[in-house]
Scaffold this motif. Structure first.
Motif, PDB file in Angstrom:
ATOM      1  N   ARG A  41       0.829  -1.217   0.000  1.00 22.18           N
ATOM      2  CA  ARG A  41       0.000   0.000   0.000  1.00 22.18           C
ATOM      3  C   ARG A  41       0.857   1.258   0.000  1.00 22.18           C
ATOM      4  N   PRO A  42       0.432   2.269  -0.753  1.00 16.40           N
ATOM      5  CA  PRO A  42       1.132   3.557  -0.712  1.00 16.40           C
ATOM      6  C   PRO A  42       1.083   4.148   0.698  1.00 16.40           C
ATOM      7  N   ARG A  43       2.037   4.995   0.994  1.00 16.93           N
ATOM      8  CA  ARG A  43       2.143   5.626   2.311  1.00 16.93           C
ATOM      9  C   ARG A  43       2.317   7.130   2.120  1.00 16.93           C
ATOM     10  N   PHE A  44       2.153   7.893   3.194  1.00 13.27           N
ATOM     11  CA  PHE A  44       2.318   9.350   3.095  1.00 13.27           C
ATOM     12  C   PHE A  44       2.630   9.955   4.450  1.00 13.27           C
ATOM     13  N   VAL A  45       3.211  11.139   4.418  1.00 10.96           N
ATOM     14  CA  VAL A  45       3.336  12.011   5.587  1.00 10.96           C
ATOM     15  C   VAL A  45       2.874  13.393   5.150  1.00 10.96           C
ATOM     16  N   VAL A  46       2.173  14.083   6.012  1.00 11.39           N
ATOM     17  CA  VAL A  46       1.778  15.465   5.739  1.00 11.39           C
ATOM     18  C   VAL A  46       2.959  16.346   6.120  1.00 11.39           C
ATOM     19  N   HIS A  47       3.357  17.212   5.207  1.00  9.04           N
ATOM     20  CA  HIS A  47       4.481  18.097   5.491  1.00  9.04           C
ATOM     21  C   HIS A  47       4.043  19.170   6.478  1.00  9.04           C
ATOM     22  N   ALA A  48       4.880  19.451   7.441  1.00  6.69           N
ATOM     23  CA  ALA A  48       4.532  20.384   8.528  1.00  6.69           C
ATOM     24  C   ALA A  48       4.130  21.763   8.017  1.00  6.69           C
ATOM     25  N   SER A  49       4.743  22.242   6.952  1.00  2.43           N
ATOM     26  CA  SER A  49       4.432  23.576   6.457  1.00  2.43           C
ATOM     27  C   SER A  49       3.136  23.597   5.645  1.00  2.43           C
ATOM     28  N   GLY A  50       2.765  22.449   5.078  1.00  2.00           N
ATOM     29  CA  GLY A  50       1.602  22.401   4.200  1.00  2.00           C
ATOM     30  C   GLY A  50       1.860  22.954   2.815  1.00  2.00           C
ATOM     31  N   ASP A  51       3.036  23.502   2.595  1.00  2.00           N
ATOM     32  CA  ASP A  51       3.398  24.155   1.343  1.00  2.00           C
ATOM     33  C   ASP A  51       4.141  23.173   0.428  1.00  2.00           C
ATOM     34  N   PRO A  52       3.625  22.919  -0.785  1.00  2.00           N
ATOM     35  CA  PRO A  52       4.277  21.948  -1.674  1.00  2.00           C
ATOM     36  C   PRO A  52       5.716  22.328  -2.043  1.00  2.00           C
ATOM     37  N   ALA A  53       5.986  23.610  -2.246  1.00  2.00           N
ATOM     38  CA  ALA A  53       7.348  24.024  -2.606  1.00  2.00           C
ATOM     39  C   ALA A  53       8.328  23.739  -1.463  1.00  2.00           C
ATOM     40  N   GLU A  54       7.912  24.031  -0.258  1.00  2.00           N
ATOM     41  CA  GLU A  54       8.756  23.765   0.909  1.00  2.00           C
ATOM     42  C   GLU A  54       8.947  22.264   1.103  1.00  2.00           C
ATOM     43  N   ALA A  55       7.898  21.487   0.880  1.00  2.00           N
ATOM     44  CA  ALA A  55       7.990  20.025   1.013  1.00  2.00           C
ATOM     45  C   ALA A  55       8.973  19.459  -0.014  1.00  2.00           C
ATOM     46  N   GLU A  56       8.937  19.966  -1.246  1.00  2.00           N
ATOM     47  CA  GLU A  56       9.881  19.500  -2.265  1.00  2.00           C
ATOM     48  C   GLU A  56      11.308  19.855  -1.900  1.00  2.00           C
ATOM     49  N   ARG A  57      11.515  21.074  -1.425  1.00  2.00           N
ATOM     50  CA  ARG A  57      12.871  21.466  -1.010  1.00  2.00           C
ATOM     51  C   ARG A  57      13.384  20.513   0.062  1.00  2.00           C
ATOM     52  N   GLU A  58      12.552  20.222   1.059  1.00  2.00           N
ATOM     53  CA  GLU A  58      12.988  19.337   2.142  1.00  2.00           C
ATOM     54  C   GLU A  58      13.270  17.929   1.621  1.00  2.00           C
ATOM     55  N   LEU A  59      12.384  17.406   0.782  1.00  2.00           N
ATOM     56  CA  LEU A  59      12.556  16.046   0.272  1.00  2.00           C
ATOM     57  C   LEU A  59      13.862  15.900  -0.498  1.00  2.00           C
ATOM     58  N   TYR A  60      14.206  16.865  -1.320  1.00  2.00           N
ATOM     59  CA  TYR A  60      15.390  16.734  -2.157  1.00  2.00           C
ATOM     60  C   TYR A  60      16.674  17.188  -1.478  1.00  2.00           C
ATOM     61  N   ARG A  61      16.578  17.904  -0.384  1.00  2.00           N
ATOM     62  CA  ARG A  61      17.773  18.305   0.365  1.00  2.00           C
ATOM     63  C   ARG A  61      18.106  17.317   1.481  1.00  2.00           C
ATOM     64  N   THR A  62      17.149  16.507   1.861  1.00  2.00           N
ATOM     65  CA  THR A  62      17.348  15.547   2.946  1.00  2.00           C
ATOM     66  C   THR A  62      18.195  14.382   2.451  1.00  2.00           C
ATOM     67  N   ASP A  63      19.108  13.918   3.299  1.00  2.00           N
ATOM     68  CA  ASP A  63      19.916  12.764   2.907  1.00  2.00           C
ATOM     69  C   ASP A  63      19.074  11.485   2.952  1.00  2.00           C
ATOM     70  N   ASP A  64      19.645  10.380   2.471  1.00  5.34           N
ATOM     71  CA  ASP A  64      18.904   9.123   2.396  1.00  5.34           C
ATOM     72  C   ASP A  64      18.380   8.674   3.758  1.00  5.34           C
ATOM     73  N   ALA A  65      19.179   8.819   4.789  1.00  2.72           N
ATOM     74  CA  ALA A  65      18.745   8.422   6.133  1.00  2.72           C
ATOM     75  C   ALA A  65      17.520   9.234   6.570  1.00  2.72           C
ATOM     76  N   GLY A  66      17.490  10.510   6.217  1.00  5.38           N
ATOM     77  CA  GLY A  66      16.349  11.355   6.556  1.00  5.38           C
ATOM     78  C   GLY A  66      15.086  10.951   5.817  1.00  5.38           C
ATOM     79  N   VAL A  67      15.237  10.570   4.548  1.00  7.63           N
ATOM     80  CA  VAL A  67      14.081  10.119   3.764  1.00  7.63           C
ATOM     81  C   VAL A  67      13.535   8.821   4.357  1.00  7.63           C
TER      82      VAL A  67
END
Length: 78
Positions: A41-67
Motif C-alpha cells: 500500500r502507498p504511504r504518506f506524511v503530511v508536510h509540517a508547512s503544508g506548502d508543496p514548494a517547501e515540502a519538495e525542497r525538504e525532500l530533495y535536500r534531505t539525505d537518504d537516512a532522513g528520507v
C-alpha cells in the motif's frame, strides 16, 4: 520529480510531493509508492508547512537516512 530509496525489506520506493495549499485540509504530502512490490500500500506524511514548494525542497535536500526516517513515520494511504 521523484526520489527513490530502499526500505529495510529491500523494496524499492519512490517518494514525491503531492500538491496542496497551506492551511487547507489537503496540505502538501510526501507520498511513498513501492516500485518493486506494487501490492504494498502507498504511504504518506503530511508536510509540517503544508506548502508543496517547501515540502519538495525538504525532500530533495534531505539525505537518504532522513528520507527513510520520513518513510518510517508515514501512514498507509486508505
Amino acid at each position: 520529480m521523484r526520489r527513490t530509496f530502499m526500505d529495510d525489506q529491500f523494496d524499492e520506493w519512490e517518494a514525491y510531493v503531492s500538491g496542496g495549499q497551506p492551511g487547507l485540509a489537503h496540505a502538501a504530502r510526501i507520498m511513498f509508492n513501492c516500485i518493486s512490490t506494487p501490492t504494498r500500500r502507498p504511504r504518506f506524511v503530511v508536510h509540517a508547512s503544508g506548502d508543496p514548494a517547501e515540502a519538495e525542497r525538504e525532500l530533495y535536500r534531505t539525505d537518504d537516512a532522513g528520507v527513510i526516517e520520513l518513510f518510517k513515520s508515514s501512514d498507509e494511504l486508505e
